[in-house]
Design a protein around this motif. Structure first.
Motif, mmCIF file in Angstrom:
data_model
loop_
_atom_site.group_PDB
_atom_site.id
_atom_site.type_symbol
_atom_site.label_atom_id
_atom_site.label_comp_id
_atom_site.label_asym_id
_atom_site.label_seq_id
_atom_site.Cartn_x
_atom_site.Cartn_y
_atom_site.Cartn_z
ATOM 1 N N LEU A 57 0.824 -1.207 0.000
ATOM 2 C CA LEU A 57 0.000 0.000 0.000
ATOM 3 C C LEU A 57 0.859 1.258 0.000
ATOM 4 O O LEU A 57 0.552 2.228 -0.703
ATOM 5 N N VAL A 58 1.929 1.253 0.787
ATOM 6 C CA VAL A 58 2.809 2.419 0.858
ATOM 7 C C VAL A 58 3.509 2.634 -0.492
ATOM 8 O O VAL A 58 3.643 3.760 -0.965
ATOM 9 N N LYS A 59 3.931 1.544 -1.136
ATOM 10 C CA LYS A 59 4.610 1.660 -2.435
ATOM 11 C C LYS A 59 3.692 2.184 -3.521
ATOM 12 O O LYS A 59 4.157 2.811 -4.474
ATOM 13 N N THR A 60 2.384 1.926 -3.404
ATOM 14 C CA THR A 60 1.447 2.418 -4.408
ATOM 15 C C THR A 60 1.033 3.865 -4.172
ATOM 16 O O THR A 60 0.222 4.393 -4.919
ATOM 17 N N GLY A 61 1.604 4.487 -3.127
ATOM 18 C CA GLY A 61 1.357 5.913 -2.930
ATOM 19 C C GLY A 61 0.502 6.286 -1.734
ATOM 20 O O GLY A 61 0.238 7.465 -1.512
ATOM 21 N N LYS A 62 0.051 5.317 -0.969
ATOM 22 C CA LYS A 62 -0.721 5.641 0.235
ATOM 23 C C LYS A 62 0.214 6.181 1.303
ATOM 24 O O LYS A 62 1.361 5.761 1.411
ATOM 25 N N ARG A 63 -0.291 7.117 2.091
ATOM 26 C CA ARG A 63 0.494 7.574 3.232
ATOM 27 C C ARG A 63 0.570 6.451 4.251
ATOM 28 O O ARG A 63 -0.291 5.579 4.305
ATOM 29 N N LYS A 64 1.617 6.470 5.077
ATOM 30 C CA LYS A 64 1.853 5.363 6.001
ATOM 31 C C LYS A 64 0.692 5.176 6.979
ATOM 32 O O LYS A 64 0.276 4.055 7.255
ATOM 33 N N LYS A 65 0.139 6.261 7.483
ATOM 34 C CA LYS A 65 -0.968 6.144 8.430
ATOM 35 C C LYS A 65 -2.226 5.595 7.745
ATOM 36 O O LYS A 65 -2.960 4.797 8.326
ATOM 37 N N VAL A 66 -2.455 5.992 6.510
ATOM 38 C CA VAL A 66 -3.597 5.471 5.754
ATOM 39 C C VAL A 66 -3.407 3.972 5.512
ATOM 40 O O VAL A 66 -4.356 3.184 5.621
ATOM 41 N N ALA A 67 -2.179 3.573 5.208
ATOM 42 C CA ALA A 67 -1.887 2.154 5.004
ATOM 43 C C ALA A 67 -2.099 1.363 6.298
ATOM 44 O O ALA A 67 -2.598 0.231 6.263
ATOM 45 N N LEU A 68 -1.730 1.946 7.442
ATOM 46 C CA LEU A 68 -1.949 1.263 8.721
ATOM 47 C C LEU A 68 -3.438 1.095 9.018
ATOM 48 O O LEU A 68 -3.867 0.050 9.511
ATOM 49 N N VAL A 69 -4.242 2.106 8.701
ATOM 50 C CA VAL A 69 -5.683 2.002 8.933
ATOM 51 C C VAL A 69 -6.280 0.939 8.009
ATOM 52 O O VAL A 69 -7.129 0.148 8.426
#
Length: 84
Positions: A57-69
């Motif tokens: 998710l992070v590699k596809t451009g999501k912010r880290k907090k958004v990826a954690l959620v």
């Protein structure tokens, strides 16, 4: 009502438009949400499957907090499926 909305891991409101502040998660069952907020980084660190999901998710451009959620929601869905 989906479980992720009932514990406030999903925002029930409108998505943020360009130039506006991001939507915030609020309401729901705070004790469950706090437990998930603590357990998810541990799961990302310990489980290679969860770590790969979050890193993708992070590699596809999501912010880290958004990826954690998103990872929290996935873990919650998986847990509920196993409980059934």
């Amino acid at each position: 009502m989906p479980v992720s909305v009932s514990i406030a891991l999903a925002t029930p409101g409108q998505p943020a438009l360009h130039g506006q502040a991001a939507t915030r998660i609020r309401g729901g069952r705070a004790d469950v949400r706090k437990t998930r907020c603590v357990a998810t980084p541990v799961a990302v660190h310990q489980s290679p499957v969860v770590k790969a999901f979050c890193e993708r998710l992070v590699k596809t451009g999501k912010r880290k907090k958004v990826a954690l959620v998103a990872t929290m929601r996935t873990l919650l869905t998986t847990r509920n499926a196993l409980a059934r």
